[in-house]
Design a protein around this motif. Structure first.
Motif, mmCIF file in Angstrom:
data_model
loop_
_atom_site.group_PDB
_atom_site.id
_atom_site.type_symbol
_atom_site.label_atom_id
_atom_site.label_comp_id
_atom_site.label_asym_id
_atom_site.label_seq_id
_atom_site.Cartn_x
_atom_site.Cartn_y
_atom_site.Cartn_z
ATOM 1 N N MET A 1 41.741 48.709 48.044
ATOM 2 C CA MET A 1 42.133 48.021 49.281
ATOM 3 C C MET A 1 42.477 46.572 49.024
ATOM 4 O O MET A 1 43.354 46.008 49.644
ATOM 5 C CB MET A 1 41.000 48.126 50.300
ATOM 6 N N GLY A 2 41.793 45.965 48.034
ATOM 7 C CA GLY A 2 41.984 44.562 47.749
ATOM 8 C C GLY A 2 43.442 44.171 47.588
ATOM 9 O O GLY A 2 43.904 43.219 48.198
ATOM 10 N N GLN A 5 45.789 44.327 50.718
ATOM 11 C CA GLN A 5 45.666 43.210 51.655
ATOM 12 C C GLN A 5 46.765 42.178 51.443
ATOM 13 O O GLN A 5 47.288 41.615 52.390
ATOM 14 C CB GLN A 5 44.308 42.539 51.478
ATOM 15 N N ARG A 88 39.623 51.295 56.749
ATOM 16 C CA ARG A 88 38.866 50.588 55.706
ATOM 17 C C ARG A 88 39.220 49.106 55.715
ATOM 18 O O ARG A 88 38.361 48.245 55.591
ATOM 19 C CB ARG A 88 39.168 51.183 54.332
ATOM 20 N N LEU A 89 40.507 48.828 55.873
ATOM 21 C CA LEU A 89 40.972 47.429 55.893
ATOM 22 C C LEU A 89 40.287 46.650 57.013
ATOM 23 O O LEU A 89 39.800 45.538 56.791
ATOM 24 C CB LEU A 89 42.486 47.405 56.089
ATOM 25 N N ARG A 91 37.489 47.386 58.619
ATOM 26 C CA ARG A 91 36.031 47.296 58.446
ATOM 27 C C ARG A 91 35.653 46.328 57.329
ATOM 28 O O ARG A 91 34.535 45.809 57.306
ATOM 29 C CB ARG A 91 35.440 48.683 58.190
ATOM 30 N N ALA A 92 36.589 46.083 56.389
ATOM 31 C CA ALA A 92 36.311 45.152 55.289
ATOM 32 C C ALA A 92 36.257 43.707 55.787
ATOM 33 O O ALA A 92 35.701 42.837 55.128
ATOM 34 C CB ALA A 92 37.375 45.284 54.205
ATOM 35 N N ASP A 93 36.858 43.467 56.963
ATOM 36 C CA ASP A 93 36.854 42.123 57.537
ATOM 37 C C ASP A 93 35.725 42.027 58.560
ATOM 38 O O ASP A 93 35.803 42.609 59.636
ATOM 39 C CB ASP A 93 38.209 41.848 58.205
ATOM 40 N N SER A 96 36.538 41.276 62.190
ATOM 41 C CA SER A 96 37.405 42.166 62.968
ATOM 42 C C SER A 96 36.677 42.800 64.148
ATOM 43 O O SER A 96 37.283 43.183 65.137
ATOM 44 C CB SER A 96 37.958 43.280 62.076
ATOM 45 N N THR A 99 33.118 47.885 62.974
ATOM 46 C CA THR A 99 32.130 48.185 61.941
ATOM 47 C C THR A 99 31.982 49.680 61.725
ATOM 48 O O THR A 99 31.691 50.123 60.628
ATOM 49 C CB THR A 99 30.759 47.604 62.332
ATOM 50 N N ARG A 101 33.088 53.587 61.336
ATOM 51 C CA ARG A 101 34.222 54.305 60.764
ATOM 52 C C ARG A 101 34.940 55.100 61.857
ATOM 53 O O ARG A 101 34.313 55.740 62.686
ATOM 54 C CB ARG A 101 33.722 55.259 59.689
#
Length: 243
Positions: A1-2, A5, A88-89, A91-93, A96, A99, A101
């Motif tokens: 995912m990194g 972004q 996933r993107l 939830r990674a922040d 946002s 939280t 899924r």
DNA sequence: TGCTGGGTTATCCCAGTCGT
DNA sequence: ACGACTGGGATAACCCAGCA
């Protein structure tokens, strides 16, 4: 995912956030919300489609099967939902607010219609703001706008379709919005929903938190349904109907 | 019932612009 | 120079309404 972004523009992320927030959005709705700066409507919809298909290629967004039917002729707009990578993107922040899924699933046509109708209200309000007719103060979909309360010793939760606060004519308007598609019986609508609003307002929670008591705006498909709803409401002597 | 015209939306393709 | 993005013309796909 990194790495993904870094391939995304702020607008891409905003689109994904919007779709997640409203669960499902049509191409037209996404276009109105995020592609308003183009020279023409045609350019905007083309740009919107390009972006959406790019996001689909990264599995950030998922496109539902083409819905058959639609109003006013022409093929219906595609309907979009957040796909696995998009979820996933978000939830990674941590900022946002997403939280949990979100799983992709096939909604029933009724649920989809109702969800899109709610989103449509939001899109129309956005269009009114652009036209300078009002200023949006707050707009909250489910489940952000859920209001837990206690009535007669039992715990309940008020679940409006939409909560809207706008600034218009030097006045701030607060509304709970219920979008009725004419699919539910009026008895159920009045006995469950309208009664829940009366109970919730009677607790005085809004008055102490907001300083105002928002009114309930019922959006119904036609005048006949509105008249019948009003009559059904009037039949309940224990409901004031002033909301 | 089938055809036709009109309206709407999606997609393909090409050219121009802009940042690296 | 190259890639990404944008704008716009053309066209396909789809639906609805009207008509014979």
């Amino acid at each position: 995912m990194g790495r993904l972004q870094y391939l995304l523009t702020p607008r891409d992320v905003a689109v994904i956030r919007s779709v997640r927030e409203w669960r499902f959005l049509t191409t037209r709705q996404i276009c109105t919300l995020h592609f308003s700066e183009h020279a023409s409507d045609n350019s905007a919809i083309r740009a919107c489609n390009r972006v959406l298909n790019r996001l689909r290629g990264h599995r950030l967004l998922h496109r539902l099967e083409r819905p058959v039917g639609g109003v006013g002729g022409g093929s219906a707009s595609y309907v979009w939902a957040v796909d696995a990578a998009g979820d996933r993107l978000l939830r990674a922040d941590p900022d946002s607010g997403f939280t949990k899924r979100s799983r992709t699933y096939r909604p029933t046509p009724l649920f989809l219609e109702h969800t899109l109708a709610i989103a449509d209200v939001r899109v129309r309000v956005e269009a009114l703001q652009r036209a300078g007719r009002l200023e949006i103060v707050q707009v909250s979909p489910e489940p952000v706008n859920w209001r837990p309360y206690s009535w007669a010793g039992r715990a309940s939760t008020l679940k409006p379709d939409l909560y809207l606060a706008v600034w218009q004519h030097d006045d701030e308007w607060h509304r709970y919005i219920e979008v009725d598609r004419g699919t539910e019986s009026l008895q159920v609508l009045v006995d469950k929903k309208a009664r829940a609003y009366e109970e919730y307002v009677a607790t005085g929670i809004d008055l102490s938190h907001l300083g105002v008591v928002p009114q309930v705006l019922w959006l119904v498909p036609d005048q006949r349904r509105a008249d019948r709803f009003r009559a059904e409401l009037d039949r309940r002597k224990d409901l004031t109907g002033r909301l």
